[in-house]
Design a protein around this motif. Structure first.
Motif, mmCIF file in Angstrom:
data_model
loop_
_atom_site.group_PDB
_atom_site.id
_atom_site.type_symbol
_atom_site.label_atom_id
_atom_site.label_comp_id
_atom_site.label_asym_id
_atom_site.label_seq_id
_atom_site.Cartn_x
_atom_site.Cartn_y
_atom_site.Cartn_z
ATOM 1 N N GLU A 59 0.863 -1.171 0.000
ATOM 2 C CA GLU A 59 0.000 0.000 0.000
ATOM 3 C C GLU A 59 0.904 1.226 0.000
ATOM 4 O O GLU A 59 2.043 1.175 0.468
ATOM 5 N N GLN A 60 0.408 2.326 -0.545
ATOM 6 C CA GLN A 60 1.217 3.535 -0.641
ATOM 7 C C GLN A 60 1.182 4.257 0.702
ATOM 8 O O GLN A 60 0.389 5.161 0.936
ATOM 9 N N ARG A 61 2.078 3.855 1.548
ATOM 10 C CA ARG A 61 2.134 4.370 2.916
ATOM 11 C C ARG A 61 3.583 4.366 3.364
ATOM 12 O O ARG A 61 4.321 3.411 3.081
ATOM 13 N N ALA A 62 4.002 5.452 4.057
ATOM 14 C CA ALA A 62 5.385 5.565 4.493
ATOM 15 C C ALA A 62 5.472 6.521 5.673
ATOM 16 O O ALA A 62 4.592 7.355 5.900
ATOM 17 N N SER A 63 6.578 6.411 6.419
ATOM 18 C CA SER A 63 6.818 7.298 7.550
ATOM 19 C C SER A 63 8.316 7.408 7.776
ATOM 20 O O SER A 63 9.061 6.436 7.623
ATOM 21 N N VAL A 64 8.774 8.615 8.129
ATOM 22 C CA VAL A 64 10.175 8.827 8.472
ATOM 23 C C VAL A 64 10.234 9.514 9.829
ATOM 24 O O VAL A 64 9.392 10.361 10.156
ATOM 25 N N MET A 65 11.250 9.148 10.626
ATOM 26 C CA MET A 65 11.463 9.797 11.907
ATOM 27 C C MET A 65 12.953 9.773 12.237
ATOM 28 O O MET A 65 13.653 8.864 11.808
ATOM 29 N N PRO A 66 13.454 10.810 12.922
ATOM 30 C CA PRO A 66 12.731 12.020 13.342
ATOM 31 C C PRO A 66 12.506 12.964 12.151
ATOM 32 O O PRO A 66 13.224 12.908 11.161
ATOM 33 N N PHE A 67 11.516 13.836 12.307
ATOM 34 C CA PHE A 67 11.207 14.816 11.270
ATOM 35 C C PHE A 67 10.872 16.143 11.948
ATOM 36 O O PHE A 67 9.775 16.316 12.479
ATOM 37 N N GLY A 69 12.052 17.215 14.697
ATOM 38 C CA GLY A 69 12.187 17.105 16.140
ATOM 39 C C GLY A 69 12.348 15.649 16.516
ATOM 40 O O GLY A 69 11.874 14.763 15.794
ATOM 41 N N PRO A 70 13.019 15.364 17.628
ATOM 42 C CA PRO A 70 13.309 13.964 17.978
ATOM 43 C C PRO A 70 12.073 13.122 18.245
ATOM 44 O O PRO A 70 12.127 11.893 18.124
ATOM 45 N N ASP A 71 10.955 13.756 18.579
ATOM 46 C CA ASP A 71 9.734 13.009 18.893
ATOM 47 C C ASP A 71 8.684 13.169 17.810
ATOM 48 O O ASP A 71 7.480 12.991 18.065
ATOM 49 N N ARG A 72 9.116 13.492 16.575
ATOM 50 C CA ARG A 72 8.170 13.722 15.490
ATOM 51 C C ARG A 72 8.448 12.792 14.320
ATOM 52 O O ARG A 72 9.586 12.408 14.074
ATOM 53 N N ARG A 73 7.380 12.483 13.602
ATOM 54 C CA ARG A 73 7.483 11.607 12.436
ATOM 55 C C ARG A 73 6.463 12.068 11.398
ATOM 56 O O ARG A 73 5.573 12.873 11.695
ATOM 57 N N THR A 74 6.579 11.555 10.192
ATOM 58 C CA THR A 74 5.604 11.838 9.143
ATOM 59 C C THR A 74 4.659 10.652 8.995
ATOM 60 O O THR A 74 4.983 9.517 9.375
ATOM 61 N N ASP A 79 -3.162 10.602 -0.486
ATOM 62 C CA ASP A 79 -4.269 11.523 -0.253
ATOM 63 C C ASP A 79 -4.096 12.401 0.978
ATOM 64 O O ASP A 79 -4.889 13.328 1.189
ATOM 65 N N ARG A 80 -3.078 12.113 1.785
ATOM 66 C CA ARG A 80 -2.914 12.873 3.032
ATOM 67 C C ARG A 80 -1.467 12.809 3.486
ATOM 68 O O ARG A 80 -0.837 11.749 3.446
ATOM 69 N N ILE A 81 -0.968 13.942 3.940
ATOM 70 C CA ILE A 81 0.342 13.989 4.573
ATOM 71 C C ILE A 81 0.181 14.644 5.937
ATOM 72 O O ILE A 81 -0.589 15.592 6.092
ATOM 73 N N ALA A 82 0.855 14.100 6.933
ATOM 74 C CA ALA A 82 0.758 14.644 8.284
ATOM 75 C C ALA A 82 2.115 14.595 8.961
ATOM 76 O O ALA A 82 2.972 13.755 8.641
ATOM 77 N N ILE A 83 2.297 15.501 9.906
ATOM 78 C CA ILE A 83 3.415 15.471 10.841
ATOM 79 C C ILE A 83 2.800 15.239 12.207
ATOM 80 O O ILE A 83 1.860 15.949 12.603
ATOM 81 N N GLU A 84 3.302 14.242 12.912
ATOM 82 C CA GLU A 84 2.703 13.874 14.180
ATOM 83 C C GLU A 84 3.782 13.510 15.193
ATOM 84 O O GLU A 84 4.947 13.295 14.831
ATOM 85 N N THR A 85 3.396 13.470 16.459
ATOM 86 C CA THR A 85 4.319 13.010 17.491
ATOM 87 C C THR A 85 4.409 11.496 17.424
ATOM 88 O O THR A 85 3.562 10.820 16.820
ATOM 89 N N TRP A 110 9.417 24.973 -0.501
ATOM 90 C CA TRP A 110 8.496 23.985 0.055
ATOM 91 C C TRP A 110 8.294 24.237 1.543
ATOM 92 O O TRP A 110 9.242 24.590 2.257
ATOM 93 N N ASP A 111 7.074 24.030 2.010
ATOM 94 C CA ASP A 111 6.835 24.070 3.444
ATOM 95 C C ASP A 111 7.074 22.666 4.022
ATOM 96 O O ASP A 111 7.311 21.707 3.271
ATOM 97 N N PRO A 112 7.051 22.500 5.353
ATOM 98 C CA PRO A 112 7.363 21.183 5.930
ATOM 99 C C PRO A 112 6.464 20.059 5.440
ATOM 100 O O PRO A 112 6.930 18.928 5.253
ATOM 101 N N LEU A 113 5.177 20.337 5.216
ATOM 102 C CA LEU A 113 4.290 19.286 4.737
ATOM 103 C C LEU A 113 4.611 18.898 3.296
ATOM 104 O O LEU A 113 4.505 17.718 2.917
ATOM 105 N N GLN A 114 5.019 19.851 2.473
ATOM 106 C CA GLN A 114 5.418 19.533 1.106
ATOM 107 C C GLN A 114 6.696 18.702 1.098
ATOM 108 O O GLN A 114 6.832 17.747 0.331
ATOM 109 N N ARG A 115 7.616 19.069 1.962
ATOM 110 C CA ARG A 115 8.837 18.271 2.091
ATOM 111 C C ARG A 115 8.501 16.845 2.524
ATOM 112 O O ARG A 115 9.054 15.872 1.993
ATOM 113 N N ALA A 116 7.595 16.715 3.482
ATOM 114 C CA ALA A 116 7.216 15.398 3.977
ATOM 115 C C ALA A 116 6.531 14.574 2.889
ATOM 116 O O ALA A 116 6.750 13.361 2.782
#
Length: 243
Positions: A59-67, A69-74, A79-85, A110-116
């Motif tokens: 499935e088209q799903r991915a996450s990178v951390m840290p992003f 901040g040390p406690d943040r990930r994408t 259809d959706r991009i988020a930055i979350e703890t 690019w803003d952080p969400l575009q980068r993510a």
């Protein structure tokens, strides 16, 4: 699909570990280190801190951390991009993120969400190649071989359907005599259609599956040659593991 084309694709899949083995797993994780001039073009800074990239294989799903901040990930899907703890609290999100790049040029910040979003779809693509070529709606055709130095690389032209988020709808992939990927050509549609030639090196293996350990994307000239003085993105992979 011609017999010749089908044979090339099947040999490519086998060389990278085989579709049957691929289907046994659901995720892949790797440590990544990224650099290159693209980030500065987008008004961003990029450090050499290793990050943990997780990609879902089917499935088209991915996450990178840290992003950021040390406690943040994408949290990426097309259809959706988020930055979350790391405990799941949403800090920022955007639906239909591709639309936010409308009319972007090569130097548009690019803003952080575009980068993510870029990180999510690009790394998902890189870490699922060449098996993503077998997704529904993806079409491949063998085109004329490419001469690189004293080598002749066979090429697959891959047509991606609208439902697959990737650099551009049509991309070319170059394979050596061992059927391993050597080069990947595309246009970065979310950055003004910038033409790129990405060379891959130093394959790494885990659980019988293989991906390039190093990727180097250069701007591509009008003759489809890499401009070696214009390194756009460099990615180093290590600690590959499937689950």
């Amino acid at each position: 699909m011609s017999e010749q084309n089908r044979d090339l694709l099947q040999q490519v899949l086998i060389a990278h570990g085989g579709l049957e083995r691929w289907n046994r797993f659901s995720t892949v994780r790797a440590s990544i280190v990224t650099s290159g001039s693209l980030w500065g073009m987008k008004g961003l800074t990029q450090d050499s801190t290793p990050r943990q990239m997780t990609v879902w294989l089917h499935e088209q799903r991915a996450s990178v951390m840290p992003f950021g901040g040390p406690d943040r990930r994408t949290a990426y899907t097309p259809d959706r991009i988020a930055i979350e703890t790391t405990d799941g609290q949403v800090l920022a999100e955007r639906s239909n993120p591709r639309e936010s790049f409308h009319d972007h040029g090569e130097m548009t910040p690019w803003d952080p969400l575009q980068r993510a979003y870029f990180n999510g779809y690009a790394l998902w693509s890189y870490m699922t190649m060449p098996f993503l070529f077998t997704l529904p709606g993806v079409r491949t055709e063998e085109i004329a071989p490419w001469e690189e130095g004293n080598q002749a690389w066979r090429r697959l032209r891959v047509h991606f359907p609208e439902g697959v988020a990737t650099h551009s709808p049509v991309q070319d992939f170059f394979f050596g005599e061992d059927f391993l990927l050597r080069r990947h050509d595309y246009r970065v549609d979310i950055s003004g259609g910038m033409p790129a030639a990405q060379y891959v090196h130093e394959y790494i293996e885990a659980d019988g599956l293989r991906i390039p350990g190093k990727r180097r994307a250069y701007r591509r000239d009008e003759q489809d040659r890499a401009i070696e003085t214009q390194l756009l993105v460099a990615i180093d992979f290590s600690e590959l593991r499937y689950a």
